[in-house]
Structure formats: structure tokens, C-alpha cells
Design a protein around this motif. Structure first.
Motif, PDB file in Angstrom:
ATOM      1  N   ALA A 471      34.547  91.898  68.306  1.00  0.00           N
ATOM      2  CA  ALA A 471      33.995  92.554  67.405  1.00  0.00           C
ATOM      3  C   ALA A 471      34.592  92.545  66.083  1.00  0.00           C
ATOM      4  O   ALA A 471      33.907  93.144  64.978  1.00  0.00           O
ATOM      5  N   GLY A 472      35.729  92.100  66.160  1.00  0.00           N
ATOM      6  CA  GLY A 472      36.750  92.094  64.976  1.00  0.00           C
ATOM      7  C   GLY A 472      37.591  93.131  64.789  1.00  0.00           C
ATOM      8  O   GLY A 472      38.348  93.184  63.928  1.00  0.00           O
ATOM      9  N   VAL A 473      37.730  94.077  65.739  1.00  0.00           N
ATOM     10  CA  VAL A 473      38.898  95.069  65.660  1.00  0.00           C
ATOM     11  C   VAL A 473      40.206  94.591  66.233  1.00  0.00           C
ATOM     12  O   VAL A 473      40.139  94.319  67.583  1.00  0.00           O
ATOM     13  N   PRO A 474      41.281  94.867  65.624  1.00  0.00           N
ATOM     14  CA  PRO A 474      42.636  94.353  66.061  1.00  0.00           C
ATOM     15  C   PRO A 474      42.946  95.547  66.984  1.00  0.00           C
ATOM     16  O   PRO A 474      42.417  96.478  67.310  1.00  0.00           O
ATOM     17  N   VAL A 475      43.683  94.934  68.221  1.00  0.00           N
ATOM     18  CA  VAL A 475      43.856  95.929  69.443  1.00  0.00           C
ATOM     19  C   VAL A 475      45.345  95.944  69.768  1.00  0.00           C
ATOM     20  O   VAL A 475      46.118  94.898  69.310  1.00  0.00           O
ATOM     21  N   ILE A 476      45.690  96.807  70.535  1.00  0.00           N
ATOM     22  CA  ILE A 476      46.938  96.874  71.246  1.00  0.00           C
ATOM     23  C   ILE A 476      46.680  97.302  72.608  1.00  0.00           C
ATOM     24  O   ILE A 476      45.831  98.241  73.175  1.00  0.00           O
ATOM     25  N   PHE A 477      47.345  96.446  73.413  1.00  0.00           N
ATOM     26  CA  PHE A 477      47.226  96.522  75.049  1.00  0.00           C
ATOM     27  C   PHE A 477      48.419  96.142  75.754  1.00  0.00           C
ATOM     28  O   PHE A 477      48.783  95.149  75.751  1.00  0.00           O
ATOM     29  N   LEU A 478      49.074  96.943  76.335  1.00  0.00           N
ATOM     30  CA  LEU A 478      50.309  96.726  76.994  1.00  0.00           C
ATOM     31  C   LEU A 478      50.261  96.132  78.310  1.00  0.00           C
ATOM     32  O   LEU A 478      49.164  96.391  79.047  1.00  0.00           O
ATOM     33  N   GLY A 479      51.078  95.113  78.444  1.00  0.00           N
ATOM     34  CA  GLY A 479      51.104  94.417  79.757  1.00  0.00           C
ATOM     35  C   GLY A 479      52.250  95.489  80.920  1.00  0.00           C
ATOM     36  O   GLY A 479      52.436  96.407  80.556  1.00  0.00           O
ATOM     37  N   ARG A 480      52.729  94.679  81.636  1.00  0.00           N
ATOM     38  CA  ARG A 480      53.425  95.266  82.772  1.00  0.00           C
ATOM     39  C   ARG A 480      54.939  94.581  82.611  1.00  0.00           C
ATOM     40  O   ARG A 480      54.948  93.399  83.165  1.00  0.00           O
ATOM     41  N   SER A 481      55.975  95.193  82.071  1.00  0.00           N
ATOM     42  CA  SER A 481      57.129  94.760  82.211  1.00  0.00           C
ATOM     43  C   SER A 481      57.678  94.715  83.603  1.00  0.00           C
ATOM     44  O   SER A 481      57.231  95.641  84.285  1.00  0.00           O
ATOM     45  N   VAL A 482      58.473  93.617  83.657  1.00  0.00           N
ATOM     46  CA  VAL A 482      59.259  93.654  85.049  1.00  0.00           C
ATOM     47  C   VAL A 482      60.719  94.112  85.027  1.00  0.00           C
ATOM     48  O   VAL A 482      61.432  93.934  85.894  1.00  0.00           O
ATOM     49  N   ASP A 483      61.321  94.504  83.961  1.00  0.00           N
ATOM     50  CA  ASP A 483      62.571  94.552  83.639  1.00  0.00           C
ATOM     51  C   ASP A 483      63.029  96.055  83.859  1.00  0.00           C
ATOM     52  O   ASP A 483      62.918  96.842  82.758  1.00  0.00           O
ATOM     53  N   PHE A 484      62.968  96.608  84.983  1.00  0.00           N
ATOM     54  CA  PHE A 484      63.280  98.183  85.115  1.00  0.00           C
ATOM     55  C   PHE A 484      64.554  98.848  85.263  1.00  0.00           C
ATOM     56  O   PHE A 484      65.629  97.915  85.603  1.00  0.00           O
ATOM     57  N   VAL A 485      64.817  99.798  84.596  1.00  0.00           N
ATOM     58  CA  VAL A 485      66.208 100.281  84.556  1.00  0.00           C
ATOM     59  C   VAL A 485      66.488 100.773  85.884  1.00  0.00           C
ATOM     60  O   VAL A 485      65.995 101.402  86.650  1.00  0.00           O
ATOM     61  N   LEU A 496      54.581  94.218  91.164  1.00  0.00           N
ATOM     62  CA  LEU A 496      53.354  93.685  90.597  1.00  0.00           C
ATOM     63  C   LEU A 496      52.667  92.663  91.680  1.00  0.00           C
ATOM     64  O   LEU A 496      51.526  92.930  91.967  1.00  0.00           O
ATOM     65  N   LEU A 497      53.607  91.927  92.528  1.00  0.00           N
ATOM     66  CA  LEU A 497      52.979  91.232  93.434  1.00  0.00           C
ATOM     67  C   LEU A 497      52.213  91.702  94.578  1.00  0.00           C
ATOM     68  O   LEU A 497      51.077  91.537  95.071  1.00  0.00           O
ATOM     69  N   GLN A 498      52.835  92.849  95.026  1.00  0.00           N
ATOM     70  CA  GLN A 498      52.547  93.745  96.284  1.00  0.00           C
ATOM     71  C   GLN A 498      51.077  94.415  95.647  1.00  0.00           C
ATOM     72  O   GLN A 498      50.000  94.532  96.505  1.00  0.00           O
ATOM     73  N   TYR A 499      51.170  94.982  94.587  1.00  0.00           N
ATOM     74  CA  TYR A 499      49.952  95.629  93.974  1.00  0.00           C
ATOM     75  C   TYR A 499      48.748  94.603  94.080  1.00  0.00           C
ATOM     76  O   TYR A 499      47.463  94.923  94.336  1.00  0.00           O
ATOM     77  N   ALA A 500      48.929  93.492  93.307  1.00  0.00           N
ATOM     78  CA  ALA A 500      48.029  92.609  93.220  1.00  0.00           C
ATOM     79  C   ALA A 500      47.359  91.998  94.521  1.00  0.00           C
ATOM     80  O   ALA A 500      46.191  91.704  94.600  1.00  0.00           O
ATOM     81  N   THR A 501      48.214  91.758  95.511  1.00  0.00           N
ATOM     82  CA  THR A 501      47.686  91.373  96.870  1.00  0.00           C
ATOM     83  C   THR A 501      47.341  92.482  97.610  1.00  0.00           C
ATOM     84  O   THR A 501      46.753  92.034  98.547  1.00  0.00           O
ATOM     85  N   GLN A 502      47.691  93.532  97.606  1.00  0.00           N
ATOM     86  CA  GLN A 502      47.550  94.617  98.694  1.00  0.00           C
ATOM     87  C   GLN A 502      46.629  95.722  98.362  1.00  0.00           C
ATOM     88  O   GLN A 502      46.187  96.569  98.908  1.00  0.00           O
ATOM     89  N   ARG A 503      46.642  95.930  96.991  1.00  0.00           N
ATOM     90  CA  ARG A 503      45.972  97.420  96.420  1.00  0.00           C
ATOM     91  C   ARG A 503      44.971  96.973  95.324  1.00  0.00           C
ATOM     92  O   ARG A 503      43.887  97.739  95.398  1.00  0.00           O
ATOM     93  N   TYR A 504      45.223  96.238  94.382  1.00  0.00           N
ATOM     94  CA  TYR A 504      44.145  95.663  93.383  1.00  0.00           C
ATOM     95  C   TYR A 504      42.730  95.664  93.864  1.00  0.00           C
ATOM     96  O   TYR A 504      42.559  94.827  94.958  1.00  0.00           O
ATOM     97  N   HIS A 505      41.750  96.582  93.312  1.00  0.00           N
ATOM     98  CA  HIS A 505      40.385  96.268  93.867  1.00  0.00           C
ATOM     99  C   HIS A 505      40.177  96.573  95.109  1.00  0.00           C
ATOM    100  O   HIS A 505      39.270  95.990  95.900  1.00  0.00           O
ATOM    101  N   THR A 506      40.904  97.339  95.977  1.00  0.00           N
ATOM    102  CA  THR A 506      40.785  97.597  97.211  1.00  0.00           C
ATOM    103  C   THR A 506      40.867  99.215  97.593  1.00  0.00           C
ATOM    104  O   THR A 506      41.084  99.813  96.510  1.00  0.00           O
ATOM    105  N   VAL A 507      40.401  99.484  98.817  1.00  0.00           N
ATOM    106  CA  VAL A 507      40.696 100.981  99.051  1.00  0.00           C
ATOM    107  C   VAL A 507      42.257 101.542  99.183  1.00  0.00           C
ATOM    108  O   VAL A 507      42.108 102.679  99.411  1.00  0.00           O
TER     109      VAL A 507
END
Length: 551
Positions: A471-485, A496-507
């Protein structure tokens, strides 16, 4: 509703102690608290909220909770009619399909859920697609700017299109082992690669049905995600005429069953897939007929976006808006699953109780400012995101505040729950001048900003911010950094892999006692400051030249 958390976790979540002579913004930042954020997440993802499906008791409980939070904070109703709600007229459609294909009199039936999913967005008791010719249309893309047309003017009315997910993989002529960044963004998925685009094209071509072939690597999620998303009651925005988003029967075909289909047709799936990666590709009739019968039942339901605001303090600028969005909905309960009721609930803890809780913390921080920002801050919690960005789509078509006065949308979805990061990943980086705001705030945190490292997943087009961007509105949307302190180099990618394969859109998407809220808090603070700078700044964020969303 106040939940008691272990003392050790409360200590971990607690923010820094109050320092002397804090600026108003610094004092507001002190209000963002990991313990409170986690309490909100735990509440929203509890059994009581029943998976937060639109049109259910779970919606009633969720909306009531959000209303109470906004009222408790003293935020004004965000709807100009004086309420905190925007009614989204939706229809819940339960489809019961049977599907088979035939060649030379040999009929092959497929099993719903395991082999395919199919549904409809139309309020029709019975939909039949009989003896519809199956036509392979490659990636189903028509992109004049890349001199690409998978349809080549072929008449596809009444036929069933078989389509590949993702963008056509075009090799870089200078580096054949890599994809050409000048065509479909190279390894970055464009909107042409999204299933939503492919169904839109099928409807535009007059096809009776369309089947997208699921391949886990190309789709970036397993078949289970497809099944969980579409083999139940599905939702659409109520409309008197068929929506242009779907043909009569949209669906997905499991990858191995697609290979079987092509074999029946006397074709080699991999060979045709390779041909589809060329501009010279033409639609391929498979010589196979599809038969689908859908028996449908539906219910009309008024679902709701929840909206609150903090009016701007500047008489000249208060009519301009900074918008924060997060979707409150998830997938509810699937009573066909084995186990206890708790094991049948899609709790949606990370997706997206974390984002809703983050928005509430940001609202609390804004309310703590002694003087409201110059521009109005609007908080929009949407319905139906999991069912096709429906709440955001409806808002973009029926805005409560003029979109040409909405300077920025900041969307919060699936926050970081694994600890602090050295970097910030920004989805859609390079598209608007809002990048600079994020970069400047991150620098004050000692962090650097990078483009999303998972651009092949097309995540920019999979959240509510996409409807605002269109609709023309600029946006900010963060991704998921993989560089953890303080973590090994592979820690972030493994999570991220564990979440995508085992948790995302599941019970299995539930609150984990091992979560480290400090990363979420850091991102919440960043997004609060980014919105505040945009609300106070002289120049509104703008789309850059070449961005597909430029007004």
C-alpha cells in the motif's frame, strides 16, 4: 492475569538499575522489562487462550486481554469510532475435498492431508472440477522486467495448473555456480516465488484449479507446515464476488506425489523442472485429467483487529502516524491429533505471542514519556495473519488512518528468544531510507546491521508488513541474527533450523524455560527508539529508487 515466574528467571529478565539524570527516552527504555514481556508471552500461549484462532473462544479471550492491557496503560482507543476494535468481516470455510487424476482410464486417488491439500475461498456448497487438463507451467511467473513469461499466451481457462514453488533459478553468467542477482534477486526470494503470487496468477489466467508442488528445500519448510496450515477450516475476507487471490480450487501437492503424477504423464519431473529455469520454457500439457469435488460449509464471523493510539503532541504533525503491528492469531486446536487437549493446542508461543508481548512493552515505554512524540503512534494487533495476512490486508484496504499520512510500519513477529546478538538482521534491507534509522539505533547498542541472511525464504513477503508495503508504507521488519554473544559460531543457525523443522506451525511452539529474554529486550528497545526517531524526525522514511513498493 499475573503469572509467577521462577526467581532466577526474573533476575535474568530484569533490566538495569535506574541511573541518575536519565533523558526522557532513556527513562522510557527502562520500562521495557524482560520479565513482564515473558509473562505476556506465557499468558498468551497458555491453554486458556486455546491457540488464539479467529472466531473462537480463543479470540474472545485474546482480544479481551489486549483491551485490558491497553486500558491499564492509559492508551486511547485507536479506532476513530471511539473503540479499540476494527471489525474484520471474515468467512471460515471448511472444505472436504476428494481428488484424483486419470490417464487412459487409469484413476489414481490421492489422500487428503498426506498427499495433497486443497480448499476454496468461495462460499459455494459444492465445487466440482471435472476432467480438467493438467498443465505444467513451470514457476508460473510473468515478469516483464526480466523478460520472463511462463505462460506464453496459452489459453489456460478451465485447466489445472501445476506450478513450482520459489523463483526460477537463473545462473549468473559470470559465476555459473551462483544465481544471477540481477534476475529475481538471485538467491533472495522475490514475491514471484511466493505461493500467494502463484495462486493469484492462476486466477488471472482463468484456471479452474492450481497445485503448487511442495519441496522442503525450495519452500524452506516441511510438508507438515503446509498440512497444518490448510487441512482445516480456512479463512478469507468476506466478499460478494470471488476474490482475485485464488482460483476456485487452490492446493498443494506433496513432492513425491508430484513425481508420481509426472511419471504417469510419461514425463520426467526433474527434466521438466530444469527446463522451467529457462526463459524459453513453454507450458507443457501433461495429458492427465484432474477431478476434484469439494463439499464446503462456512460460517461468517466478525473477527477483530485491536488498535490503540497515543496522539501526537505537535499540532502540525499529529495527523501523521507511526504504526506498530503484530498479529495476535494462531491455529487454535486440532482435536484430531492424539494426546491430551494440551497436546492438541497450537499455542503459538514464539509465533506470535512474542511479537504481541513486544508491542505491549513498546506501548508501555511510549506511555512513560513525559511528552508524547510529535506524531501519533498507533498500535495495531491483527487477526488472520496465519490465514493469509487477512487482518493487515483488510486494514490496508480500509485504513483507520490515511496511508499517505502513515510514515512507517514497524512489524513485530517471532522475536529472538535465544539471547543477545552482535548483529541486527533487517528484512527488506535496501528498499527504504528507514534502514538508516535502524542502523543508527543499533550502533548505540554496539551492534551492526546486515541484510537478512535467510532471504531465500522470502520472509519479507510472509508478514503483515507486506500488506502495508504494497500500500506504499515504508516498513521495518527485523530478521533473526545468528551471531550470538558468548555462543559457538553455529549456535544461531542450529536454533533457527530446530525451530523451522520442529516447532514452526506445530503444537511444539510452546514457551521454553531455557529461553533467554535478553535478546528480545534488546530488539524491543531498538524498535521503540526507531519508531520514536521517525515520530520526531524532520524527514519521513521513503522508498528508494527501484523498490517495488515505491508510491
Amino acid at each position: 492475569m499475573k503469572l509467577l515466574l521462577p526467581m532466577a528467571l526474573l533476575a535474568l529478565c530484569a533490566g538495569p538499575t535506574q541511573a541518575a539524570k536519565l533523558s526522557p527516552v532513556e527513562a522510557a527504555l527502562q520500562k521495557i522489562d524482560g520479565a513482564t514481556w515473558l509473562e505476556h508471552v506465557t499468558t498468551l500461549a497458555s491453554d486458556e487462550f486455546e491457540g488464539r484462532a479467529p472466531g473462537t473462544h480463543g479470540e474472545t479471550v485474546t482480544v479481551d486481554y489486549l483491551l485490558q492491557q491497553f486500558k491499564r496503560m492509559g492508551l486511547e482507543p485507536g479506532n476513530p469510532d471511539g473503540t479499540y476494535l476494527q471489525t474484520v468481516p471474515m468467512v471460515g470455510i471448511s472444505s472436504h475435498p476428494t481428488l484424483s487424476y486419470s490417464k487412459d482410464g487409469q484413476v489414481t486417488p490421492l489422500k487428503f492431508g498426506d498427499d495433497y491439500v486443497a480448499w476454496t475461498a468461495r462460499m459455494e456448497k459444492k465445487i466440482e472440477v471435472g476432467n480438467s487438463e493438467l498443465v505444467f507451467v513451470g514457476y508460473g511467473v510473468q515478469a516483464p522486467e526480466f523478460q520472463w513469461d511462463d505462460y506464453k499466451g496459452v489459453d489456460l481457462k478451465g485447466k489445472t495448473l501445476v506450478m513450482l514453488i520459489n523463483d526460477p533459478p537463473v545462473p549468473d553468467p559470470k559465476k555459473p555456480s551462483q544465481l544471477d542477482p540481477a534476475v529475481f534477486g538471485g538467491s533472495t526470494m522475490s514475491y514471484y516465488g511466493r505461493w500467494t503470487y502463484k495462486f493469484e496468477m492462476a486466477a488471472k489466467m482463468g484456471a479452474a484449479a492450481a497445485l503448487v508442488v511442495h519441496e522442503t528445500k525450495a519452500a524452506t519448510y516441511p510438508w507438515e507446515v503446509v498440512r497444518n496450515s490448510w487441512d482445516r477450516e480456512n479463512f478469507t475476507i468476506k466478499s460478494k464476488t470471488p476474490l482475485p487471490d485464488f482460483p476456485a480450487v487452490p492446493g498443494w501437492l506433496q513432492g513425491d506425489r508430484a513425481r508420481d503424477l509426472f511419471k504417469t504423464a510419461g514425463q520426467d519431473f526433474e527434466a521438466l523442472k530444469k527446463q522451467a529455469a529457462s526463459r524459453s520454457f513453454k507450458p507443457v500439457p501433461l495429458g492427465v485429467k484432474l477431478n476434484v469435488t469439494e463439499l464446503n460449509a462456512w460460517r461468517e464471523l466478525p473477527s477483530h483487529n485491536v488498535v490503540a493510539r497515543i496522539p501526537g503532541s505537535d499540532p502540525q504533525l499529529k495527523n501523521e502516524v507511526i504504526l506498530y503491528t503484530a498479529h495476535w492469531d494462531h491455529f487454535g486446536i486440532d482435536e484430531s491429533l492424539p494426546g491430551t487437549r494440551t497436546q492438541q493446542i497450537f499455542h503459538g508461543a514464539q509465533d506470535n505471542a512474542t511479537g504481541v508481548a513486544a508491542l505491549l512493552e513498546i506501548a508501555k515505554a511510549y506511555k512513560a514519556l513525559p511528552v508524547a512524540p510529535k506524531r501519533t503512534i498507533v498500535f495495531l494487533l491483527t487477526t488472520g495473519e496465519e490465514r493469509g495476512l487477512l487482518g493487515a490486508k483488510y486494514y490496508a484496504r480500509n485504513p483507520l488512518y490515511p496511508l499517505n499520512k502513515t510514515l512507517l510500519d514497524i512489524n513485530l513477529d517471532s522475536m529472538n528468544v535465544w539471547g543477545r546478538t552482535r548483529t541486527v538482521e533487517l528484512r527488506g534491507m535496501g528498499k527504504s531510507t528507514a534502514d538508516a534509522i535502524v542502523t543508527n539505533v543499533a550502533r548505540t547498542q554496539g551492534r551492526t546491521v546486515h541484510a537478512d541472511s535467510n532471504t531465500d525464504q522470502g520472509t519479507f513477503y510472509r508478514g503483515d508488513q507486506f500488506e502495508l508495503a504494497k500500500a506504499g508504507v515504508p516498513v521495518i521488519f527485523l530478521g533473526r541474527s545468528v551471531d550470538f554473544v558468548g555462543k559457538p559460531a553455529n549456535y544461531g543457525r542450529d536454533k533457527l533450523l530446530q525451530y523451522a523443522t520442529q516447532r514452526y506451525h506445530t503444537v511444539n511452539d510452546v514457551v521454553d524455560p531455557k529461553w533467554d529474554p535478553r535478546g528480545a529486550v534488546e530488539d524491543i528497545e531498538l524498535l521503540f527508539q526507531a519508531g520514536y526517531q521517525a515520530a520526531q524526525g524532520k524527514d519521513a522514511p521513503q522508498w528508494k529508487e527501484g523498490a517495488e513498493f515505491k508510491r
